[in-house]
Scaffold this motif. Structure first.
Motif, PDB file in Angstrom:
ATOM      1  N   PRO A 204     -43.425  45.316  -3.836  1.00  0.00           N
ATOM      2  CA  PRO A 204     -43.842  43.931  -4.061  1.00  0.00           C
ATOM      3  C   PRO A 204     -42.591  43.089  -4.301  1.00  0.00           C
ATOM      4  N   TRP A 205     -42.507  42.010  -3.582  1.00  0.00           N
ATOM      5  CA  TRP A 205     -41.356  41.132  -3.688  1.00  0.00           C
ATOM      6  C   TRP A 205     -41.818  39.911  -4.455  1.00  0.00           C
ATOM      7  N   GLY A 206     -40.978  39.384  -5.321  1.00  0.00           N
ATOM      8  CA  GLY A 206     -41.388  38.326  -6.231  1.00  0.00           C
ATOM      9  C   GLY A 206     -41.997  37.112  -5.572  1.00  0.00           C
ATOM     10  N   HIS A 207     -41.837  36.977  -4.272  1.00  0.00           N
ATOM     11  CA  HIS A 207     -42.340  35.814  -3.560  1.00  0.00           C
ATOM     12  C   HIS A 207     -43.785  35.996  -3.124  1.00  0.00           C
ATOM     13  N   THR A 208     -44.594  36.623  -3.955  1.00  0.00           N
ATOM     14  CA  THR A 208     -46.037  36.789  -3.764  1.00  0.00           C
ATOM     15  C   THR A 208     -46.406  37.596  -2.530  1.00  0.00           C
ATOM     16  N   GLY A 209     -45.569  38.510  -2.125  1.00  0.00           N
ATOM     17  CA  GLY A 209     -45.884  39.384  -1.005  1.00  0.00           C
ATOM     18  C   GLY A 209     -45.226  40.726  -1.198  1.00  0.00           C
ATOM     19  N   CYS A 210     -45.575  41.694  -0.347  1.00  0.00           N
ATOM     20  CA  CYS A 210     -44.850  42.966  -0.367  1.00  0.00           C
ATOM     21  C   CYS A 210     -44.078  43.090   0.938  1.00  0.00           C
ATOM     22  N   VAL A 211     -42.935  43.750   0.864  1.00  0.00           N
ATOM     23  CA  VAL A 211     -42.036  43.852   1.997  1.00  0.00           C
ATOM     24  C   VAL A 211     -41.727  45.319   2.265  1.00  0.00           C
ATOM     25  N   ALA A 212     -41.551  45.662   3.545  1.00  0.00           N
ATOM     26  CA  ALA A 212     -41.157  47.011   3.950  1.00  0.00           C
ATOM     27  C   ALA A 212     -39.801  46.930   4.626  1.00  0.00           C
ATOM     28  N   LEU A 213     -38.818  47.635   4.065  1.00  0.00           N
ATOM     29  CA  LEU A 213     -37.443  47.604   4.571  1.00  0.00           C
ATOM     30  C   LEU A 213     -37.068  48.956   5.164  1.00  0.00           C
ATOM     31  N   THR A 214     -36.329  48.934   6.258  1.00  0.00           N
ATOM     32  CA  THR A 214     -35.786  50.153   6.848  1.00  0.00           C
ATOM     33  C   THR A 214     -34.282  50.165   6.627  1.00  0.00           C
ATOM     34  N   VAL A 215     -33.776  51.259   6.099  1.00  0.00           N
ATOM     35  CA  VAL A 215     -32.346  51.378   5.823  1.00  0.00           C
ATOM     36  C   VAL A 215     -31.601  51.661   7.129  1.00  0.00           C
ATOM     37  N   ALA A 216     -30.516  50.922   7.362  1.00  0.00           N
ATOM     38  CA  ALA A 216     -29.727  51.081   8.577  1.00  0.00           C
ATOM     39  C   ALA A 216     -29.118  52.478   8.644  1.00  0.00           C
ATOM     40  N   GLN A 217     -28.778  52.903   9.843  1.00  0.00           N
ATOM     41  CA  GLN A 217     -28.230  54.244  10.031  1.00  0.00           C
ATOM     42  C   GLN A 217     -26.899  54.440   9.326  1.00  0.00           C
ATOM     43  N   ASP A 218     -26.150  53.356   9.133  1.00  0.00           N
ATOM     44  CA  ASP A 218     -24.891  53.481   8.402  1.00  0.00           C
ATOM     45  C   ASP A 218     -25.071  53.306   6.899  1.00  0.00           C
ATOM     46  N   GLY A 219     -26.304  53.050   6.456  1.00  0.00           N
ATOM     47  CA  GLY A 219     -26.574  52.909   5.036  1.00  0.00           C
ATOM     48  C   GLY A 219     -26.045  51.635   4.413  1.00  0.00           C
ATOM     49  N   ALA A 220     -25.521  50.716   5.231  1.00  0.00           N
ATOM     50  CA  ALA A 220     -24.865  49.523   4.689  1.00  0.00           C
ATOM     51  C   ALA A 220     -25.808  48.343   4.516  1.00  0.00           C
ATOM     52  N   SER A 221     -27.066  48.476   4.939  1.00  0.00           N
ATOM     53  CA  SER A 221     -28.009  47.369   4.814  1.00  0.00           C
ATOM     54  C   SER A 221     -29.423  47.912   4.949  1.00  0.00           C
ATOM     55  N   ALA A 222     -30.373  47.039   4.658  1.00  0.00           N
ATOM     56  CA  ALA A 222     -31.788  47.355   4.864  1.00  0.00           C
ATOM     57  C   ALA A 222     -32.481  46.073   5.296  1.00  0.00           C
TER      58      ALA A 222
END
Length: 382
Positions: A204-222
Motif C-alpha cells: 500500500p502506497w500512501g497515495h491511497t493505492g497499492c503499487v507493485a514494483l519489479t526490481v531491475a536485473q542490476d538491483g539498482a532500481s524498482a
C-alpha cells in the motif's frame, strides 16, 4: 452462525467478481483459511463517535459480523489512544494484493506487518517459506499462536522487529517476493535490497493505492504501477499520526459568518482518481469523504481535510452550493483547489496510469509508459 458469515463473505466475493482469475490459488486459500481463526476475542467497531469493543463471549453474532464483513470491510483488532492501530484488511484488497504479488510455489516471501497473521497464513498456502516481521511484540506473539493453530506454522516464521529500515531477518537473506500490510509514503530502499533481481514488491502506497514494483536485473532500481485503490494504516514509524478526522468534522459548524464557496462539487472528491492525484501532489494532506451524510440537514456530501498537525478544512455540499470552512496556518481549501487544477491541466490521468520508479536516493512518480520519459513527473506542490 459463524459459518453463515464465512459463507456470506465468500459468496459476496464471487457475486462481485472479486476473485483474481490469474491467481486461482487465492480463492482456495481464503476458503480454507478463514479470517475468524486469526481474529482476537475482542474486535472494535466505530459508532460514529468512538470505537467500542465487541466481545465474542458477550455478543457472538455481532463479533462474527465484524470479523466477516462485506468484501470491502476491514476488522479493527487493536485500538490505542482512541485510534485504530491494527486490523484484518478487507478481503477484496487482500485478494488483489496477493494476485499482484505473482507468487509461485517455491518462492520465499518477506512480509512486513504480521498483524493478526491471516495474510501470512494465506501466503503460506502458496509459498514455500514466509518470513513475517511485526513491530508490536504482543501482536507478534498472538499471530504466532494463531498461525500454528491454523496449520502452516512450519512455513511461517514471525519475527518481532522493524522491517522499514535495515533491520529484519538476520544476515543477508534475499527474497523472491516482498509484501507490506501497512502504507508507506516512500518505499524503503531496504525492501529493494531484500528482493532478488526480477523479484516483486507489493505495498500500500500512501497515495491511497497499492503499487507493485519489479526490481531491475542490476538491483539498482524498482519500477511498477498502481494496482488498485487501497487505504491502509500507516507504518508505526510515521513521525506524527494524522489528526483523527472525527475530531475535525465538528469544527466547520463552529465558525461564524458566511462560509466561502468551494468551486467544485464536493462529492467528486470521493472519486479514486481524484483522491489519488491529490495525495500525490499533497502527500501530507489527508481527505475523508462522505455522501448522503444523514445529519438531518440538506447536506448531500461532505469532506474533511487535515494535514495531521493544526490545519484543517471542512467542505459541505448542499444542493448546488459547496461551502468551505478552514483553520490553521495553511489554507487547505486553496491547496486542494490548486492541486486539482494541476491534475486536470496534465490530462486528469486515472490512478492506474500512475507508476513509481525508485532508486536508492530518489522516488519518481510518473504517468505514461516510460518512467524516464520527457514528462514533468509528479512532484509534490510547493
Amino acid at each position: 452462525m459463524l459459518e453463515n458469515h464465512r459463507l456470506n463473505l465468500l459468496s459476496a466475493m464471487t457475486e462481485g467478481n472479486l476473485w483474481p482469475t490469474d491467481s486461482p490459488w487465492v480463492r482456495r486459500a481464503m476458503e480454507s483459511v478463514p479470517r475468524d481463526r486469526f481474529a482476537p476475542e475482542t474486535v472494535w467497531v466505530w459508532t460514529g463517535e468512538r470505537y467500542e469493543a465487541v466481545h465474542r463471549a458477550e455478543a457472538p453474532e455481532a463479533w462474527a459480523a465484524e470479523v466477516h464483513p462485506g468484501p470491502y470491510g476491514s476488522t479493527v483488532t487493536q485500538v490505542t489512544d482512541d485510534m485504530p492501530t491494527s486490523s484484518i484488511s478487507c478481503a477484496a484488497v487482500v485478494a488483489t494484493m496477493l494476485d499482484s504479488l505473482a507468487l509461485e510455489p517455491g518462492h520465499r516471501v518477506l512480509e512486513l506487518g504480521t498483524g493478526s497473521g491471516w495474510n501470512a497464513a494465506l501466503l503460506a498456502e502458496r509459498a514455500t517459506q514466509v518470513t513475517s516481521i511485526e513491530i508490536d511484540a504482543e501482536l507478534a506473539a498472538h499471530a504466532r499462536q494463531r498461525i500454528e493453530a491454523a496449520g502452516p506454522g512450519g512455513r511461517v516464521h514471525v519475527i518481532t522487529g522493524d522491517g522499514d529500515g535495515d533491520g529484519g531477518p538476520p544476515g543477508d537473506a534475499v527474497f523472491d517476493r516482498v509484501i507490506s500490510t501497512y502504507a508507506v509514503e516512500h518505499v524503503p530502499w531496504a525492501w529493494v535490497k531484500r528482493t532478488r533481481p526480477g523479484g516483486r514488491i507489493v505495498t500500500p502506497w500512501g497515495h491511497t493505492g497499492c503499487v507493485a514494483l519489479t526490481v531491475a536485473q542490476d538491483g539498482a532500481s524498482a519500477t511498477g504501477w498502481v494496482q488498485a485503490p487501497a487505504r491502509f494504516m500507516p507504518t508505526r514509524r510515521t513521525e506524527r499520526p494524522p489528526l483523527p478526522f472525527e475530531r475535525v468534522r465538528g469544527r466547520g459548524r463552529d465558525i461564524g459568518g458566511v462560509p466561502p464557496a468551494f468551486p467544485r462539487p464536493v462529492q467528486e472528491l470521493s472519486h479514486p482518481d481524484v483522491l489519488f492525484a491529490l495525495r500525490v501532489l499533497l502527500p501530507d494532506v489527508q481527505i475523508d469523504t462522505r455522501t448522503d451524510t444523514g445529519t438531518g440537514t440538506d447536506t448531500q456530501a461532505a469532506a474533511w481535510i487535515s494535514d495531521g498537525r493544526s490545519s484543517w478544512a471542512v467542505l459541505e455540499q448542499a444542493s448546488t452550493t459547496a461551502n468551505a470552512h478552514h483553520g490553521g496556518k495553511r489554507d487547505l481549501v486553496d491547496e486542494v483547489t490548486r492541486a486539482w487544477c494541476v491534475w486536470e491541466e496534465r490530462g486528469a490521468p486515472g490512478m492506474y496510469d500512475f507508476g513509481l520508479h525508485i532508486t536508492a536516493d530518489a522516488h519518481h512518480v510518473f504517468t505514461g509508459d516510460d518512467p524516464h520519459g520527457p514528462g514533468p513527473g509528479w512532484k509534490p506542490l510547493a
